[in-house]
Scaffold this motif. Structure first.
Motif, short mmCIF file in Angstrom:
data_model
loop_
_atom_site.label_atom_id
_atom_site.label_comp_id
_atom_site.label_asym_id
_atom_site.label_seq_id
_atom_site.Cartn_x
_atom_site.Cartn_y
_atom_site.Cartn_z
N VAL A 9 0.83 -1.20 0.00
CA VAL A 9 0.00 0.00 0.00
C VAL A 9 0.87 1.25 0.00
CG1 VAL A 9 -1.93 -1.12 1.19
CG2 VAL A 9 -0.15 0.01 2.52
N GLN A 10 0.22 2.34 -0.30
CA GLN A 10 0.85 3.65 -0.24
C GLN A 10 0.02 4.51 0.71
OE1 GLN A 10 0.75 5.91 -3.91
NE2 GLN A 10 2.84 6.58 -3.54
N ARG A 11 0.69 5.11 1.67
CA ARG A 11 0.00 5.95 2.64
C ARG A 11 -0.79 7.05 1.94
NH1 ARG A 11 4.36 8.08 5.77
NH2 ARG A 11 5.25 6.04 5.41
N GLY A 12 -2.00 7.28 2.37
CA GLY A 12 -2.84 8.33 1.80
C GLY A 12 -3.68 7.90 0.62
N CYS A 13 -3.47 6.69 0.12
CA CYS A 13 -4.23 6.19 -1.02
C CYS A 13 -5.60 5.70 -0.53
CB CYS A 13 -3.45 5.04 -1.67
SG CYS A 13 -4.39 4.07 -2.85
N PRO A 14 -6.70 6.28 -1.04
CA PRO A 14 -8.02 5.88 -0.55
C PRO A 14 -8.37 4.43 -0.89
CG PRO A 14 -8.23 7.40 -2.39
CD PRO A 14 -6.77 7.34 -2.05
N HIS A 15 -7.89 3.93 -2.03
CA HIS A 15 -8.15 2.54 -2.40
C HIS A 15 -7.38 1.59 -1.47
CE1 HIS A 15 -10.16 4.09 -5.88
NE2 HIS A 15 -9.06 4.73 -6.25
N CYS A 16 -6.16 1.99 -1.13
CA CYS A 16 -5.35 1.18 -0.22
C CYS A 16 -6.02 1.06 1.14
CB CYS A 16 -3.95 1.79 -0.06
SG CYS A 16 -2.99 1.84 -1.58
N ARG A 17 -6.64 2.14 1.58
CA ARG A 17 -7.32 2.14 2.89
C ARG A 17 -8.42 1.09 2.93
NH1 ARG A 17 -7.06 7.63 4.06
NH2 ARG A 17 -8.18 7.80 2.14
N LYS A 18 -9.17 0.96 1.80
CA LYS A 18 -10.23 -0.06 1.73
C LYS A 18 -9.65 -1.46 1.87
CE LYS A 18 -12.66 2.55 -1.74
NZ LYS A 18 -13.13 2.50 -3.11
N TYR A 19 -8.57 -1.70 1.16
CA TYR A 19 -7.92 -3.01 1.22
C TYR A 19 -7.37 -3.28 2.61
CZ TYR A 19 -7.90 -4.23 -3.75
OH TYR A 19 -8.25 -4.60 -5.02
N LEU A 20 -6.74 -2.26 3.21
CA LEU A 20 -6.18 -2.42 4.56
C LEU A 20 -7.24 -2.89 5.54
CD1 LEU A 20 -3.81 0.64 5.00
CD2 LEU A 20 -3.21 -1.76 5.31
N GLN A 21 -8.39 -2.24 5.51
CA GLN A 21 -9.46 -2.62 6.44
C GLN A 21 -9.90 -4.06 6.21
OE1 GLN A 21 -12.28 0.43 5.45
NE2 GLN A 21 -11.30 1.96 6.75
N THR A 22 -10.02 -4.45 4.95
CA THR A 22 -10.44 -5.81 4.62
C THR A 22 -9.39 -6.82 5.07
OG1 THR A 22 -11.75 -5.01 2.76
CG2 THR A 22 -11.10 -7.33 2.72
N VAL A 23 -8.12 -6.56 4.74
CA VAL A 23 -7.05 -7.49 5.10
C VAL A 23 -6.89 -7.59 6.61
CG1 VAL A 23 -4.54 -7.81 5.01
CG2 VAL A 23 -5.82 -7.33 2.92
N GLU A 24 -6.97 -6.48 7.32
CA GLU A 24 -6.86 -6.53 8.78
C GLU A 24 -7.98 -7.37 9.39
OE1 GLU A 24 -6.70 -2.34 9.61
OE2 GLU A 24 -4.50 -2.32 9.48
N ARG A 25 -9.18 -7.25 8.85
CA ARG A 25 -10.32 -8.03 9.36
C ARG A 25 -10.10 -9.53 9.09
NH1 ARG A 25 -13.81 -5.02 7.33
NH2 ARG A 25 -14.21 -6.12 5.39
N ILE A 26 -9.64 -9.86 7.89
CA ILE A 26 -9.41 -11.26 7.54
C ILE A 26 -8.22 -11.82 8.31
CG2 ILE A 26 -8.68 -12.77 5.64
CD1 ILE A 26 -10.55 -11.06 3.84
N ASN A 27 -7.17 -11.03 8.49
CA ASN A 27 -5.98 -11.50 9.22
C ASN A 27 -6.32 -11.95 10.64
OD1 ASN A 27 -3.92 -11.48 7.34
ND2 ASN A 27 -3.16 -9.46 7.90
N ARG A 28 -7.30 -11.32 11.25
CA ARG A 28 -7.69 -11.71 12.62
C ARG A 28 -8.22 -13.14 12.66
NH1 ARG A 28 -9.30 -6.06 13.01
NH2 ARG A 28 -11.38 -6.51 12.26
#
Length: 95
Positions: A9-28
């Motif tokens: 990801v790249q900090r500040g990228c709105p698309h990256c933020r969506k992926y981050l939230q999804t990946v963090e939820r799945i990683n749990r």
């Protein structure tokens, strides 16, 4: 076989933020050795860092999802990204 999974990801990228939230939820839900590693490829002064992971994977856009040799680059909707990840991980028996 060891799982090789990254989200670049790249900090500040709105698309990256969506992926981050999804990946963090799945990683749990995943065992630690099967989790998706999050790589921040942003450097405030120069734009992109030279993380060894980013040099191993050829990409032109953020975010980049790399799952055991499968690369998804650029934007998918949050639902598409989540459906891909859940489906892939369920087929492998990781979820």
């Amino acid at each position: 076989m060891k799982a090789i999974r990254f989200l670049i990801v790249q900090r500040g990228c709105p698309h990256c933020r969506k992926y981050l939230q999804t990946v963090e939820r799945i990683n749990r839900r995943l065992d630690i050795e099967k989790q998706i590693k999050i790589v921040d490829a942003t450097d405030e002064r120069y734009g992109i860092t030279f993380d060894p992971i980013t040099s191993m994977i050829d990409f032109d856009a953020f975010p980049v999802l790399y799952m055991d040799g499968i690369k998804k680059e650029g934007t998918l909707s949050r639902d598409d990204a989540e459906n891909f990840l859940l489906g892939y991980l369920q087929v492998l028996g990781d979820l």
